[in-house]
Design an enzyme around this catalytic site. Sequence first.
Site, PDB file in Angstrom:
ATOM      1  N   ARG A  98      -2.703  -9.466  -0.849  1.00 21.24           N
ATOM      2  CA  ARG A  98      -2.607  -9.213  -2.298  1.00 21.24           C
ATOM      3  C   ARG A  98      -1.398  -9.918  -2.898  1.00 21.24           C
ATOM      4  O   ARG A  98      -0.965  -9.596  -3.991  1.00 21.24           O
ATOM      5  CB  ARG A  98      -2.512  -7.727  -2.566  1.00 21.24           C
ATOM      6  CG  ARG A  98      -1.390  -7.045  -1.807  1.00 21.24           C
ATOM      7  CD  ARG A  98      -1.278  -5.644  -2.246  1.00 21.24           C
ATOM      8  NE  ARG A  98      -0.392  -4.898  -1.366  1.00 21.24           N
ATOM      9  CZ  ARG A  98       0.023  -3.694  -1.644  1.00 21.24           C
ATOM     10  NH1 ARG A  98      -0.340  -3.132  -2.764  1.00 21.24           N
ATOM     11  NH2 ARG A  98       0.812  -3.064  -0.815  1.00 21.24           N
ATOM     12  N   LYS A 117       2.596  -9.993  -6.599  1.00 23.49           N
ATOM     13  CA  LYS A 117       2.065  -8.999  -5.674  1.00 23.49           C
ATOM     14  C   LYS A 117       1.107  -8.098  -6.456  1.00 23.49           C
ATOM     15  O   LYS A 117       1.550  -7.348  -7.334  1.00 23.49           O
ATOM     16  CB  LYS A 117       3.216  -8.183  -5.067  1.00 23.49           C
ATOM     17  CG  LYS A 117       2.767  -7.219  -3.971  1.00 23.49           C
ATOM     18  CD  LYS A 117       3.967  -6.690  -3.218  1.00 23.49           C
ATOM     19  CE  LYS A 117       3.592  -5.578  -2.253  1.00 23.49           C
ATOM     20  NZ  LYS A 117       4.781  -5.024  -1.595  1.00 23.49           N
ATOM     21  N   ARG A 180       7.803 -11.636  -7.492  1.00 23.67           N
ATOM     22  CA  ARG A 180       8.939 -11.694  -6.564  1.00 23.67           C
ATOM     23  C   ARG A 180       9.449 -13.125  -6.437  1.00 23.67           C
ATOM     24  O   ARG A 180       8.674 -14.075  -6.530  1.00 23.67           O
ATOM     25  CB  ARG A 180       8.494 -11.222  -5.176  1.00 23.67           C
ATOM     26  CG  ARG A 180       7.859  -9.859  -5.171  1.00 23.67           C
ATOM     27  CD  ARG A 180       7.828  -9.271  -3.778  1.00 23.67           C
ATOM     28  NE  ARG A 180       6.901  -9.927  -2.863  1.00 23.67           N
ATOM     29  CZ  ARG A 180       6.501  -9.364  -1.721  1.00 23.67           C
ATOM     30  NH1 ARG A 180       6.975  -8.178  -1.367  1.00 23.67           N
ATOM     31  NH2 ARG A 180       5.654  -9.989  -0.918  1.00 23.67           N
ATOM     32  N   ASP A 256       5.332  -8.630  10.495  1.00 30.10           N
ATOM     33  CA  ASP A 256       4.851  -9.341   9.303  1.00 30.10           C
ATOM     34  C   ASP A 256       5.667  -8.965   8.073  1.00 30.10           C
ATOM     35  O   ASP A 256       5.528  -9.597   7.027  1.00 30.10           O
ATOM     36  CB  ASP A 256       3.358  -9.063   9.060  1.00 30.10           C
ATOM     37  CG  ASP A 256       3.032  -7.579   9.086  1.00 30.10           C
ATOM     38  OD1 ASP A 256       3.213  -6.954  10.140  1.00 30.10           O
ATOM     39  OD2 ASP A 256       2.614  -7.042   8.046  1.00 30.10           O
ATOM     40  N   ASN A 257       6.526  -7.965   8.195  1.00 27.83           N
ATOM     41  CA  ASN A 257       7.402  -7.604   7.077  1.00 27.83           C
ATOM     42  C   ASN A 257       8.839  -8.066   7.318  1.00 27.83           C
ATOM     43  O   ASN A 257       9.752  -7.625   6.631  1.00 27.83           O
ATOM     44  CB  ASN A 257       7.364  -6.093   6.850  1.00 27.83           C
ATOM     45  CG  ASN A 257       6.021  -5.632   6.295  1.00 27.83           C
ATOM     46  OD1 ASN A 257       5.276  -6.423   5.731  1.00 27.83           O
ATOM     47  ND2 ASN A 257       5.715  -4.353   6.465  1.00 27.83           N
TER      48      ASN A 257
HETATM   49  P1  AMP Z   1       1.882  -3.916   4.212  1.00 28.88           P
HETATM   50  O1  AMP Z   1       1.810  -2.751   5.141  1.00 28.88           O
HETATM   51  O2  AMP Z   1       1.924  -3.566   2.742  1.00 28.88           O
HETATM   52  O3  AMP Z   1       2.948  -4.879   4.586  1.00 28.88           O
HETATM   53  O4  AMP Z   1       0.487  -4.663   4.368  1.00 28.88           O
HETATM   54  C1  AMP Z   1      -0.080  -5.066   5.585  1.00 28.88           C
HETATM   55  C2  AMP Z   1      -1.203  -6.022   5.319  1.00 28.88           C
HETATM   56  O5  AMP Z   1      -2.194  -5.425   4.516  1.00 28.88           O
HETATM   57  C3  AMP Z   1      -0.791  -7.295   4.616  1.00 28.88           C
HETATM   58  O6  AMP Z   1      -1.555  -8.348   5.127  1.00 28.88           O
HETATM   59  C4  AMP Z   1      -1.159  -7.012   3.175  1.00 28.88           C
HETATM   60  O7  AMP Z   1      -1.388  -8.174   2.449  1.00 28.88           O
HETATM   61  C5  AMP Z   1      -2.424  -6.185   3.328  1.00 28.88           C
HETATM   62  N1  AMP Z   1      -2.655  -5.281   2.197  1.00 28.88           N
HETATM   63  C6  AMP Z   1      -1.966  -4.157   1.871  1.00 28.88           C
HETATM   64  N2  AMP Z   1      -2.470  -3.588   0.773  1.00 28.88           N
HETATM   65  C7  AMP Z   1      -3.508  -4.351   0.372  1.00 28.88           C
HETATM   66  C8  AMP Z   1      -4.448  -4.286  -0.699  1.00 28.88           C
HETATM   67  N3  AMP Z   1      -4.422  -3.308  -1.597  1.00 28.88           N
HETATM   68  N4  AMP Z   1      -5.367  -5.278  -0.776  1.00 28.88           N
HETATM   69  C9  AMP Z   1      -5.422  -6.256   0.118  1.00 28.88           C
HETATM   70  N5  AMP Z   1      -4.581  -6.372   1.148  1.00 28.88           N
HETATM   71  C10 AMP Z   1      -3.633  -5.440   1.282  1.00 28.88           C
HETATM   72 MG    MG Z   2       3.641  -6.575   4.313  1.00 31.50          MG
END
Ligand code: AMP
Ligand code: MG
Length: 487
Positions: A98, A117, A180, A256-257
């Site tokens: 996203r 984002k 961002r 990944d973060n």
């Molecule tokens: P995060 O835990 O927010 O770092 O997200 C982990 C993964 O899930 C990343 O690849 C994000 O891009 C994806 N992600 C989180 N929320 C969404 C969403 N609402 N739509 C699509 N991808 C998402």
């Molecule tokens: Mg992330």
Amino acid sequence: MMTSMNNTIFPTFNARFAQLGKDFSLPVYADPLPEPRLVDACPVLAATFGLEVQQQAHKDWLTQITAGAATHTGMYPVAALYAGHQFGHYVPQLGDGRALLLGDSHSTQGYREWQLKGAGVTPFSRRGDGRAVLRSSIREYLVSHAMQGLGIPTTQALSLVASDLPVYRETVETAACVCRIAPSFVRFGSFEVFYYRGQHHLLRELADYVIQHDYADCLTQPNPYAAWLAQVVERTAQLMAQWQSVGFMHGVMNTDNMSILGLTLDYGPFMFMETYQPDFICNHSDDQGRYAFNKQPDIGLWNCACLAQAVMPLLADEEADSLTIARDILDAYWPQYHRHYLQLMRAKLGLQQAKDDDALLIRNWLSLLAREQQDFTLAHRQLSRAQSSPFQSAEGQEWWQWYQYRLSSETQSAAERVQAMEAVNPLYVLRTWIAQLAIDAAQRGDFSLVAELRQLLAHPFTEQAGKESYAQPAPDWAKGLTLSCSS
Ligand code: AMP
Ligand code: MG
């Protein structure tokens, strides 16, 4: 570099990350937020791009661009590919589900990427909707400013736009989008994906790109890849020390973060520690407490080890040599962490000189804070002006005597010490309940608190008239607020 439209000057863009090609990112059309409203924009950050957000034309332009409703000359929006270890398990493909990289633009800070984002689905969205809710967007927007104000490396937040578009989480919420800013959004997981796929030529290409743009001093080193990895590890160790020193909890330290630049990245269920509890878990979804506050430095190293593993093919021709190089680099993590941490904590306690048992003095201070359930931020802030022991217990009194004795070996005057301590112990941090106030008001259509808090948190060490309540621990209504990964 600027372009002119209707006699108004706007920044121009390049697409240097997109130019790496389709192995690294895929083109995406934003799905614009309908009828976007600008919640807030940071005039200081905007000015670094030559934008004056007080000017209506600039405000309108920024709203359209950061709602994904328009692109500007040179922009080539893409979503980046990456993988990552999530809660300890390797997930072979994640990617920007996203997030949308618009391009990079020249600023007074150097080249900066612009990333939205919540601008809709991308090829990496999996089952997600590509959106971000207003609640989590306000938290990310404000904490980016809070971290910047604290002097902790972070991605920055230029603007926040909101829309009435419904978004379905545990309940129905509305959509928003944060723009961002960072020199690069490349993550540890951006390297892992190519390592685990055995695509070592792509691994090298990405490393070359990152080194060339953001670690150019490594190019003159005998082994540029090793020099680069060593710097990433040191930046990560330093970042962990900075987080621990202010009680910041990230909540989802998946690889990944983790930013390759050592920035705090991807704010989700983050929290600033209030009542000090070292093993506090801020993320409700983290049942095992993998990312508890006192685990963060260990996880920082664990994540660096994942990165080191992924870039092993670049470190030397022979695997055994790569392993030796990687081990030596990782071995430096703890000494670096402890050095940075001790330096930060000494300053917080007003100690200019280094004495052998300072680490113990600091450890005991923190154990007492935990035992007496004190507010992490306020206890540090108030220590500089305390005339007597802040602790009730006999051990606390003893610690106080020791601290007074330790201070007597310092050469600074008491007044100078107060000033030095107040310059490193913040009065204002983004407490969960404060963010919640801004969220509640914004959900009622009142965005004024977002701007007010952005300004407050940009100067966390300076007492600001009329803002006393923001220096307080959570009021009763906010004691049960919980945070999950849902955003
Ligand atoms: P995060 O835990 O927010 O770092 O997200 C982990 C993964 O899930 C990343 O690849 C994000 O891009 C994806 N992600 C989180 N929320 C969404 C969403 N609402 N739509 C699509 N991808 C998402
Ligand atoms: Mg992330």
